[in-house]
Motif scaffolding. Structure first.
Motif, PDB file in Angstrom:
ATOM      1  N   GLN A   1     -61.554   4.709 -75.725  1.00 13.80           N
ATOM      2  CA  GLN A   1     -60.896   4.966 -75.130  1.00 13.80           C
ATOM      3  C   GLN A   1     -60.199   5.726 -73.908  1.00 13.80           C
ATOM      4  O   GLN A   1     -59.135   6.194 -72.867  1.00 13.80           O
ATOM      5  CB  GLN A   1     -59.625   4.893 -76.454  1.00 13.80           C
ATOM      6  N   TRP A   2     -61.106   6.692 -73.614  1.00 14.46           N
ATOM      7  CA  TRP A   2     -61.011   7.694 -73.592  1.00 14.46           C
ATOM      8  C   TRP A   2     -61.648   7.459 -71.923  1.00 14.46           C
ATOM      9  O   TRP A   2     -60.999   7.985 -70.717  1.00 14.46           O
ATOM     10  CB  TRP A   2     -62.615   8.849 -73.730  1.00 14.46           C
ATOM     11  N   LEU A   3     -62.825   6.437 -71.742  1.00 13.00           N
ATOM     12  CA  LEU A   3     -62.929   5.893 -70.464  1.00 13.00           C
ATOM     13  C   LEU A   3     -61.134   5.373 -70.132  1.00 13.00           C
ATOM     14  O   LEU A   3     -61.310   5.337 -68.713  1.00 13.00           O
ATOM     15  CB  LEU A   3     -64.207   4.644 -70.616  1.00 13.00           C
ATOM     16  N   SER A   4     -61.267   3.945 -70.670  1.00 13.87           N
ATOM     17  CA  SER A   4     -59.677   3.602 -70.336  1.00 13.87           C
ATOM     18  C   SER A   4     -58.552   4.778 -69.796  1.00 13.87           C
ATOM     19  O   SER A   4     -57.452   4.503 -68.376  1.00 13.87           O
ATOM     20  CB  SER A   4     -58.953   2.692 -71.185  1.00 13.87           C
ATOM     21  N   LEU A   5     -58.302   5.475 -70.236  1.00 13.48           N
ATOM     22  CA  LEU A   5     -57.606   6.739 -69.924  1.00 13.48           C
ATOM     23  C   LEU A   5     -58.013   7.687 -68.891  1.00 13.48           C
ATOM     24  O   LEU A   5     -56.444   7.477 -67.384  1.00 13.48           O
ATOM     25  CB  LEU A   5     -57.478   7.979 -71.203  1.00 13.48           C
ATOM     26  N   ILE A   6     -58.747   8.317 -68.525  1.00 14.10           N
ATOM     27  CA  ILE A   6     -59.211   8.342 -67.382  1.00 14.10           C
ATOM     28  C   ILE A   6     -59.464   7.471 -65.896  1.00 14.10           C
ATOM     29  O   ILE A   6     -59.140   7.638 -65.242  1.00 14.10           O
ATOM     30  CB  ILE A   6     -60.953   8.546 -67.674  1.00 14.10           C
ATOM     31  N   ASN A   7     -60.369   6.168 -66.930  1.00 16.61           N
ATOM     32  CA  ASN A   7     -59.581   4.734 -64.993  1.00 16.61           C
ATOM     33  C   ASN A   7     -58.580   5.223 -64.626  1.00 16.61           C
ATOM     34  O   ASN A   7     -58.308   4.927 -63.586  1.00 16.61           O
ATOM     35  CB  ASN A   7     -59.872   4.186 -65.806  1.00 16.61           C
TER      36      ASN A   7
END
Length: 223
Positions: free
Chosen positions: A117-123
């Motif tokens: 989730q963290w990666l998706s939000l940053i991307n």
């Protein structure tokens, strides 16, 4: 006999619950919003779906966060704060400097692997060129403890003669995070392009070991 509850009465009941438990309501909204923004991004996320999943109504969402964009910023702040709190809470003081760097790197890389989730939000925020994170007045505060932890570790290494001088803690931190971030955020395209799946445990262990060797070699004093 089933008695229908008018929509207005449902809203009133929802708001009464929110007033009795404001922190719980705010937390549920953030959790529901995290799911929506992760799956659909800022543009595709729906306020009504977030409110329904949180067990509240749209009025309470706007009460706590002012706007959909304000909620999105709050979700980003919460995710960064969780990440920074985890790393800043590491006790590295009893470890040798090189082992402390290893422990910090492994902790960060594990967090990246375990929190898609963290990666998706940053991307998603990078697609917006960081314009929403720029609105945050608290974000940069979250990174300072982690960089300070690394700075102290580097200073211990310099004092003991294990590390060389002239290393910028923030540059080193960004490099360390980037090593772990890339192979997780791009794992699907890397697999298709190269035929190597870095989501597999043995691949993770192998490339992590190589990254650690590269980092520690860079830290060694120049002879």
């Amino acid at each position: 006999m089933t008695v229908a509850i008018p929509p207005e009465a449902g809203k009133d009941m929802s708001e009464q619950r929110a007033k009795r438990d404001p922190e719980g309501t705010r937390r549920r909204i953030l959790e529901a919003a995290t799911e929506q923004f992760t799956k659909f991004g800022l543009a595709g996320a729906r306020v009504d779906a977030i409110a329904t999943a949180a067990g509240t109504n749209e009025r309470m969402l706007y009460y706590y966060f002012a706007s959909k964009e304000g909620l999105y910023v709050a979700v980003l702040e919460a995710m960064y704060a969780q990440f920074a709190e985890r790393e800043a809470g590491l006790d590295l003081s009893g470890l040798q400097p090189a082992d402390a760097v290893r422990e910090l790197a492994k902790s960060i890389w594990t967090h990246l692997r375990e929190n898609p989730q963290w990666l998706s939000l940053i991307n998603n925020e990078n697609l917006h060129e960081g314009r929403y994170l720029e609105r945050s007045s608290h974000l940069r505060e979250t990174i300072s403890p982690v960089v300070d932890l690394l700075r102290v570790t580097l200073e211990r290494g310099i004092a003991s003669g294990q590390f060389r001088q002239g290393i910028d803690p923030l540059d080193f931190y960004v490099t360390l995070v980037g090593m772990g971030y890339y192979i997780v955020s791009n794992r699907f395209t890397i697999d298709i392009f190269t035929g190597r799946n870095y989501a597999e445990q043995d691949r993770q262990a192998s490339i992590s070991a190589m990254h650690l060797d590269m980092l520690l070699t860079y830290l060694r004093p120049v002879s």
